[in-house]
Design an enzyme around this catalytic site. Structure first.
Site, PDB file in Angstrom:
ATOM      1  N   CYS A  51       0.830  -1.211   0.000  1.00 41.62           N
ATOM      2  CA  CYS A  51       0.000   0.000   0.000  1.00 41.62           C
ATOM      3  C   CYS A  51       0.864   1.261   0.000  1.00 41.62           C
ATOM      4  CB  CYS A  51      -0.932   0.013   1.210  1.00 41.62           C
ATOM      5  SG  CYS A  51      -2.103  -1.360   1.243  1.00 41.62           S
ATOM      6  N   ARG A 129      -7.869  -3.908  -3.409  1.00 39.53           N
ATOM      7  CA  ARG A 129      -7.271  -2.804  -4.165  1.00 39.53           C
ATOM      8  C   ARG A 129      -8.175  -2.472  -5.352  1.00 39.53           C
ATOM      9  NH1 ARG A 129      -2.329  -2.578  -1.811  1.00 39.53           N
ATOM     10  NH2 ARG A 129      -1.573  -4.555  -0.961  1.00 39.53           N
TER      11      ARG A 129
END
Length: 216
Positions: A51, A129
């Site tokens: 991330c 995601r």
């Protein structure tokens, strides 16, 4: 407060609206989106390695997204605003990169559920995601999903955005692997007169239904 979803958002749907606390203050999505393209993306959690690389990539590209493509960015994870701010400070201190785009604090998971970012087969407490590209009219034009262990491709996100904007402006379609500057595909003719015009047009044609032209 968020709207109650009936289905997961789909391409062509009106973007689900919500008001939430973000790292740039309280925002209402429809107001943030109004008149602009928006890339809305989720990440599983703050202070995680993949991330961090992804959000840093968006941060590096933020100015070019807006300056060249009139596109705003917005992120989200199921973390508190305090976690977001601490992570932003940590990344800036360690790498010099500042996340200036708003990141939604979604500790109750309401926005993630509304947008289909929470997918129980992957995780019941962390967003996948997801990438949504929303046009200036608030319509979802593209959706991408990635699992938690595979980072996104920034070049493909940029390519897809430019392709959508170019196709919208020029009423055309894009072939496989299209990149800016390459020929685009014209809609096939729908009448006999249009067919005759196509056959005598001098376009780059594989056949009458597959014709390409340059936008330059």
């Amino acid at each position: 407060m968020t709207d109650s979803p009936t289905t997961m958002p789909r391409i062509g749907d009106k973007a689900p609206d919500f008001t939430a606390v973000t790292t740039t203050g309280q925002l209402t999505f429809s107001e943030y989106n109004a008149g602009n393209w928006v890339i809305f993306f989720s990440h599983p959690a703050d202070f995680t390695p993949v991330c961090t690389t992804e959000m840093s990539g968006f941060a590096v590209e933020q100015d070019s997204f807006f300056a060249v493509h009139t596109t705003k960015l917005m992120g989200l994870s199921i973390d508190s605003i305090h976690s977001h701010i601490a992570w932003i400070e940590n990344v800036q201190r360690k790498t010099g990169i500042l996340f200036r785009f708003p990141i939604v604090a979604d500790i109750d998971m309401s926005v993630a559920k509304l947008w289909g970012m929470l997918q129980p087969g992957e995780s019941e407490t962390a967003a996948v995601r997801a990438v949504f590209i929303i046009d200036p009219n608030g319509i979802i034009r593209l959706i991408m999903y990635y699992p938690m262990n595979v980072g996104r491709n920034m070049e493909e996100i940029k390519r897809a955005l430019i392709a959508l904007q170019t196709a919208t402006e020029n009423k055309c379609s894009m072939p496989l692997n299209w990149k800016p500057g390459e020929k685009v595909i014209l809609p096939p003719p729908k009448t006999v007169d249009a067919l005759e015009e196509r056959l005598s047009s001098g376009l780059d044609m594989v056949d009458f239904y597959l014709a390409k032209k340059s936008l330059n």
